[in-house]
Enzyme design. Sequence first.
Site, PDB file in Angstrom:
ATOM      1  N   SER A  77     -59.505  -4.437 -25.287  1.00  0.00           N
ATOM      2  CA  SER A  77     -58.945  -3.307 -24.542  1.00  0.00           C
ATOM      3  C   SER A  77     -58.616  -3.715 -23.106  1.00  0.00           C
ATOM      4  O   SER A  77     -57.503  -3.490 -22.606  1.00  0.00           O
ATOM      5  CB  SER A  77     -59.964  -2.148 -24.549  1.00  0.00           C
ATOM      6  OG  SER A  77     -59.610  -1.165 -23.625  1.00  0.00           O
ATOM      7  N   ASP A  92     -53.561   0.140 -27.243  1.00  0.00           N
ATOM      8  CA  ASP A  92     -54.808   0.473 -26.522  1.00  0.00           C
ATOM      9  C   ASP A  92     -54.888   1.969 -26.262  1.00  0.00           C
ATOM     10  O   ASP A  92     -55.969   2.560 -26.302  1.00  0.00           O
ATOM     11  CB  ASP A  92     -54.916  -0.301 -25.203  1.00  0.00           C
ATOM     12  CG  ASP A  92     -56.255  -0.040 -24.509  1.00  0.00           C
ATOM     13  OD1 ASP A  92     -57.296  -0.317 -25.132  1.00  0.00           O
ATOM     14  OD2 ASP A  92     -56.268   0.490 -23.385  1.00  0.00           O
ATOM     15  N   LYS A 127     -54.566  -5.109 -21.612  1.00  0.00           N
ATOM     16  CA  LYS A 127     -53.870  -4.395 -20.525  1.00  0.00           C
ATOM     17  C   LYS A 127     -53.519  -5.359 -19.396  1.00  0.00           C
ATOM     18  O   LYS A 127     -52.428  -5.332 -18.843  1.00  0.00           O
ATOM     19  CB  LYS A 127     -54.757  -3.266 -19.963  1.00  0.00           C
ATOM     20  CG  LYS A 127     -54.870  -2.075 -20.894  1.00  0.00           C
ATOM     21  CD  LYS A 127     -55.456  -0.858 -20.189  1.00  0.00           C
ATOM     22  CE  LYS A 127     -56.958  -0.853 -20.074  1.00  0.00           C
ATOM     23  NZ  LYS A 127     -57.698  -0.586 -21.294  1.00  0.00           N
TER      24      LYS A 127
HETATM   25  N1  URA Z   1     -62.213  -0.236 -19.620  1.00  0.00           N
HETATM   26  C1  URA Z   1     -61.235  -0.384 -20.558  1.00  0.00           C
HETATM   27  O1  URA Z   1     -60.046  -0.379 -20.232  1.00  0.00           O
HETATM   28  N2  URA Z   1     -61.591  -0.548 -21.827  1.00  0.00           N
HETATM   29  C2  URA Z   1     -62.879  -0.577 -22.232  1.00  0.00           C
HETATM   30  O2  URA Z   1     -63.126  -0.748 -23.407  1.00  0.00           O
HETATM   31  C3  URA Z   1     -63.898  -0.410 -21.264  1.00  0.00           C
HETATM   32  C4  URA Z   1     -63.545  -0.238 -19.946  1.00  0.00           C
END
Ligand code: URA
Length: 357
Positions: A185, A163, A189
């Site tokens: 994304s 990411d 996380k």
């Molecule tokens: N926050 C993120 O971590 N990724 C995105 O793509 C958009 C907002």
Amino acid sequence: MTSVQDLIRKKRDGKMLANEEIKTFIDAVTNKTIQDCQTGAMLMAIWQKGMVPEEVETLTREMMSSGEVMSWPKEWAGLVVDKHSTGGVGDKVSLVLAPALAACGCKVPMISGRGLAHTGGTLDKLESIPGFNIHQSAAQILEILGSVGCCIVGQTETLVPADRVLYDLRDATSTVDSLPLITASIVSKKGAESLSALVLDVKFGRAALYKDLDSARELAQSLVHAGNLLGMRTAAALSCMDAVIGRCVGNSLEVMESLETLKGRGPEDLMELVTTLGGLLLQMTGSVSDLSEGRRKISDAVIGGAALSKFQAMMEAQGVANETARVKESAKAPPGCGCISRLRVRLQIRSLACRGR
Ligand code: URA
């Protein structure tokens, strides 16, 4: 073995990528065996042709396991929570909410992001505090959660490294506003944080990545689906992003406004978001019986100063010198840095039944 060029061509031509092919792409991104221009081309192909839910799930899982997936002491079972926003202007909710949740007994290992497109990044805001170090290893995160209860960190070489690379290249290639890329994304996380519960603040409106409510709802559904598939109890709120949240925009101004809020003097719209998203998380962990009790508990933690103490402890744990972290007198948020937004939070609590930890 299929070459990266073949994979780019396949997606460019609108075909579905097999699980193995997505893994090959993410491995190449993580191991840096692919050129940035090739990654950019693949991102643009995904932006244009999209992905079916099965591809989104694989992309999310592969990005999550591109690095370490954290594990927690068993006494924390059910308590590890987080929220993530799809990106707003003046959005400083995380700075208030993470310590408020910690003050309510939760553990919040927030892996956040930098500014994407026109939206501001929580990490950039925190870095305007002299000494604040967003780079923390998994072992340091564990230690900070044990002593403080919350931390806010960035992706690293070992935490969702895929990411980290894709995030920057999406910004550089105008491929931010893509449903599969946003979903993977954010959820990768959060999956790496091994959460019990996750709440997503999905923005719609003039200053959001998605302008209209229907596309934001579609994104919320994709995020909730992916989160639940990874075993996190996941819910989403749709909130209006037609005007700045609070009164301040700009990294250090937003930190100052967050401190004012942590001293009980925050703007109403910011407090509404903080209490709603936090209340929802407390409800999802089962520590309160309903949303209004959850909202009250979060509000008490902010107004009563417990959240401010957690924020100060988090700053110290993440490298800020003691005398800077102990904010004595009020740093006044400058007046009139933006208009006060009238917030509408629409709760869309979806599919809470899941295989949560
Ligand atoms: N926050 C993120 O971590 N990724 C995105 O793509 C958009 C907002």
